[in-house]
Motif scaffolding. Structure first.
Motif, PDB file in Angstrom:
ATOM      1  N   LYS A 138     -36.951 -13.921 -11.923  1.00  9.29           N
ATOM      2  CA  LYS A 138     -37.134 -12.570 -11.403  1.00  9.29           C
ATOM      3  C   LYS A 138     -38.633 -12.192 -10.851  1.00  9.29           C
ATOM      4  CE  LYS A 138     -33.938 -11.047 -14.904  1.00  9.29           C
ATOM      5  NZ  LYS A 138     -33.761 -10.235 -15.997  1.00  9.29           N
ATOM      6  N   PHE A 139     -38.395 -11.488 -10.186  1.00  7.61           N
ATOM      7  CA  PHE A 139     -39.863 -10.819  -9.678  1.00  7.61           C
ATOM      8  C   PHE A 139     -39.742  -9.208  -9.539  1.00  7.61           C
ATOM      9  CE2 PHE A 139     -37.631 -11.835  -5.518  1.00  7.61           C
ATOM     10  CZ  PHE A 139     -38.045 -10.644  -4.820  1.00  7.61           C
ATOM     11  N   MET A 140     -40.992  -8.636  -9.401  1.00  4.88           N
ATOM     12  CA  MET A 140     -41.047  -7.237  -9.583  1.00  4.88           C
ATOM     13  C   MET A 140     -41.807  -6.711  -8.052  1.00  4.88           C
ATOM     14  SD  MET A 140     -42.474  -4.418 -12.093  1.00  4.88           S
ATOM     15  CE  MET A 140     -41.257  -4.355 -13.266  1.00  4.88           C
ATOM     16  N   VAL A 141     -41.067  -5.785  -7.688  1.00  5.75           N
ATOM     17  CA  VAL A 141     -41.603  -4.833  -6.424  1.00  5.75           C
ATOM     18  C   VAL A 141     -42.128  -3.784  -6.791  1.00  5.75           C
ATOM     19  CG1 VAL A 141     -41.310  -4.257  -4.129  1.00  5.75           C
ATOM     20  CG2 VAL A 141     -40.834  -6.541  -4.854  1.00  5.75           C
ATOM     21  N   THR A 142     -43.185  -3.156  -6.799  1.00  2.00           N
ATOM     22  CA  THR A 142     -43.694  -1.615  -6.970  1.00  2.00           C
ATOM     23  C   THR A 142     -44.057  -0.991  -5.745  1.00  2.00           C
ATOM     24  OG1 THR A 142     -44.563  -2.356  -9.083  1.00  2.00           O
ATOM     25  CG2 THR A 142     -45.184  -0.355  -8.313  1.00  2.00           C
ATOM     26  N   CYS A 143     -43.431   0.075  -5.684  1.00  2.57           N
ATOM     27  CA  CYS A 143     -43.449   0.828  -4.340  1.00  2.57           C
ATOM     28  C   CYS A 143     -44.122   1.904  -4.382  1.00  2.57           C
ATOM     29  CB  CYS A 143     -42.152   0.964  -3.876  1.00  2.57           C
ATOM     30  SG  CYS A 143     -41.101  -0.443  -3.188  1.00  2.57           S
ATOM     31  N   SER A 144     -45.225   2.443  -3.563  1.00  4.88           N
ATOM     32  CA  SER A 144     -45.659   3.835  -3.677  1.00  4.88           C
ATOM     33  C   SER A 144     -44.846   4.624  -2.752  1.00  4.88           C
ATOM     34  CB  SER A 144     -47.068   3.699  -2.955  1.00  4.88           C
ATOM     35  OG  SER A 144     -48.026   3.007  -3.690  1.00  4.88           O
ATOM     36  N   ILE A 145     -44.478   5.975  -3.340  1.00  4.01           N
ATOM     37  CA  ILE A 145     -43.670   6.828  -2.369  1.00  4.01           C
ATOM     38  C   ILE A 145     -44.582   7.678  -1.587  1.00  4.01           C
ATOM     39  CG2 ILE A 145     -41.886   8.450  -2.281  1.00  4.01           C
ATOM     40  CD1 ILE A 145     -41.000   5.846  -3.519  1.00  4.01           C
ATOM     41  N   THR A 146     -44.674   7.504  -0.298  1.00  6.30           N
ATOM     42  CA  THR A 146     -45.636   7.925   0.427  1.00  6.30           C
ATOM     43  C   THR A 146     -45.687   9.312   1.207  1.00  6.30           C
ATOM     44  OG1 THR A 146     -44.790   7.101   2.497  1.00  6.30           O
ATOM     45  CG2 THR A 146     -46.459   5.469   1.529  1.00  6.30           C
ATOM     46  N   SER A 147     -44.259   9.863   1.067  1.00  5.26           N
ATOM     47  CA  SER A 147     -44.231  11.334   1.286  1.00  5.26           C
ATOM     48  C   SER A 147     -43.027  11.815   0.656  1.00  5.26           C
ATOM     49  CB  SER A 147     -44.336  11.618   2.975  1.00  5.26           C
ATOM     50  OG  SER A 147     -43.235  10.913   3.340  1.00  5.26           O
ATOM     51  N   ARG A 148     -42.821  13.005   0.983  1.00  4.23           N
ATOM     52  CA  ARG A 148     -41.604  13.719   0.214  1.00  4.23           C
ATOM     53  C   ARG A 148     -40.391  12.941   0.606  1.00  4.23           C
ATOM     54  NH1 ARG A 148     -40.825  18.576  -2.193  1.00  4.23           N
ATOM     55  NH2 ARG A 148     -42.552  19.155  -1.595  1.00  4.23           N
ATOM     56  N   PRO A 149     -39.573  12.321  -0.049  1.00 10.70           N
ATOM     57  CA  PRO A 149     -38.242  11.702   0.118  1.00 10.70           C
ATOM     58  C   PRO A 149     -37.263  12.799   0.398  1.00 10.70           C
ATOM     59  CG  PRO A 149     -38.565  11.565  -2.320  1.00 10.70           C
ATOM     60  CD  PRO A 149     -39.831  12.577  -1.882  1.00 10.70           C
ATOM     61  N   VAL A 150     -35.907  12.297   1.023  1.00 10.46           N
ATOM     62  CA  VAL A 150     -35.144  13.039   1.514  1.00 10.46           C
ATOM     63  C   VAL A 150     -33.788  12.779   0.681  1.00 10.46           C
ATOM     64  CG1 VAL A 150     -33.248  13.437   3.515  1.00 10.46           C
ATOM     65  CG2 VAL A 150     -35.658  13.306   3.999  1.00 10.46           C
ATOM     66  N   GLN A 151     -33.324  13.666  -0.217  1.00 10.77           N
ATOM     67  CA  GLN A 151     -32.257  13.481  -1.226  1.00 10.77           C
ATOM     68  C   GLN A 151     -31.059  14.286  -0.637  1.00 10.77           C
ATOM     69  OE1 GLN A 151     -34.834  14.689  -4.342  1.00 10.77           O
ATOM     70  NE2 GLN A 151     -34.360  12.550  -5.199  1.00 10.77           N
ATOM     71  N   GLY A 152     -30.006  13.784  -1.144  1.00  7.12           N
ATOM     72  CA  GLY A 152     -28.601  14.484  -0.529  1.00  7.12           C
ATOM     73  C   GLY A 152     -28.246  14.436   0.683  1.00  7.12           C
ATOM     74  N   ALA A 153     -28.744  13.515   1.471  1.00  8.59           N
ATOM     75  CA  ALA A 153     -28.633  13.756   2.982  1.00  8.59           C
ATOM     76  C   ALA A 153     -27.020  13.254   3.229  1.00  8.59           C
ATOM     77  CB  ALA A 153     -29.379  12.923   4.050  1.00  8.59           C
ATOM     78  N   ALA A 154     -26.314  13.342   4.279  1.00  5.45           N
ATOM     79  CA  ALA A 154     -25.093  13.119   4.756  1.00  5.45           C
ATOM     80  C   ALA A 154     -25.299  11.530   5.376  1.00  5.45           C
ATOM     81  CB  ALA A 154     -24.473  13.716   5.659  1.00  5.45           C
ATOM     82  N   VAL A 155     -24.080  10.460   4.861  1.00  6.54           N
ATOM     83  CA  VAL A 155     -24.339   9.275   5.281  1.00  6.54           C
ATOM     84  C   VAL A 155     -23.720   9.211   6.797  1.00  6.54           C
ATOM     85  CG1 VAL A 155     -23.175   7.154   4.918  1.00  6.54           C
ATOM     86  CG2 VAL A 155     -23.914   8.214   3.013  1.00  6.54           C
ATOM     87  N   PRO A 156     -24.593   8.832   7.755  1.00  4.43           N
ATOM     88  CA  PRO A 156     -24.218   8.891   9.093  1.00  4.43           C
ATOM     89  C   PRO A 156     -22.593   8.029   9.304  1.00  4.43           C
ATOM     90  CG  PRO A 156     -26.232   7.720   8.822  1.00  4.43           C
ATOM     91  CD  PRO A 156     -25.695   8.013   7.533  1.00  4.43           C
ATOM     92  N   ALA A 157     -22.106   8.621  10.199  1.00  2.00           N
ATOM     93  CA  ALA A 157     -20.768   7.937  10.634  1.00  2.00           C
ATOM     94  C   ALA A 157     -20.738   6.639  11.036  1.00  2.00           C
ATOM     95  CB  ALA A 157     -20.050   9.103  11.858  1.00  2.00           C
ATOM     96  N   ALA A 158     -19.842   6.097  10.719  1.00  2.00           N
ATOM     97  CA  ALA A 158     -19.700   4.498  11.295  1.00  2.00           C
ATOM     98  C   ALA A 158     -19.415   4.534  12.779  1.00  2.00           C
ATOM     99  CB  ALA A 158     -18.641   3.900  10.500  1.00  2.00           C
TER     100      ALA A 158
END
Length: 159
Positions: A138-158
């Motif tokens: 295994k390997f690990m990737v650590t991410c910095s969250i650079t600005s406010r995330p969007v949560q609970g958005a609608a999944v775009p139509a196919a």
């Protein structure tokens, strides 16, 4: 009303999107399609949440220490991936310094469902996990969250 419970493993989908044009950070279906799904590589994850740093508000008139909401902050976030013995697609995709977006479809890729979270990221580190235990590499990737995330958005139509 009964709750229809489900398990995230086998349902949730994870994508890396190199770009999102909209300032709302809501990707189009074309941006999702041009991204890379990496769900099958994930062995574990940590973080990918937003918390609030409450502010204590004591006063001399009461012995109770109240609080008010303070600033929001994304928790330290990482993925632990299975390492492919021959290919290095995920290692190259999420190399240290990479900038983009992690799109999480909590309830799967279900158009119009309001279960899509988008985290703007920069990869802070990538490191192999060494062990003498009887387990997959295994390997690990650590991410910095650079600005406010969007949560609970609608999944775009196919399309």
């Amino acid at each position: 009303m009964p709750v229809k419970k489900y398990m995230r493993r086998g349902t949730s989908k994870f994508f890396f999107l190199p770009t999102i044009a909209a300032t709302t950070m809501i990707p189009t279906r074309a941006e999702i399609t041009s991204g890379t799904e990496f769900s099958e590589f994930i062995a574990a994850m940590d973080g990918w949440t937003v918390s609030n740093n409450e502010i204590e508000t004591p006063n001399m008139a009461d012995t109770y220490d109240g609080t008010i909401p303070g600033s929001d902050k994304a928790e330290s976030s990482s993925f632990t991936f299975y390492e492919d013995e021959e290919e290095s697609e995920v290692e190259e995709l999420l190399a240290k310094g990479t900038v983009g977006y992690i799109a999480i479809f909590r309830k799967g890729d279900v158009p119009t469902n309001k279960s899509m979270d988008i985290f703007p990221i920069r990869v802070a580190s990538q490191s192999p996990q060494y062990t003498a235990d009887n387990e997959a590499a295994k390997f690990m990737v650590t991410c910095s969250i650079t600005s406010r995330p969007v949560q609970g958005a609608a999944v775009p139509a196919a399309t």
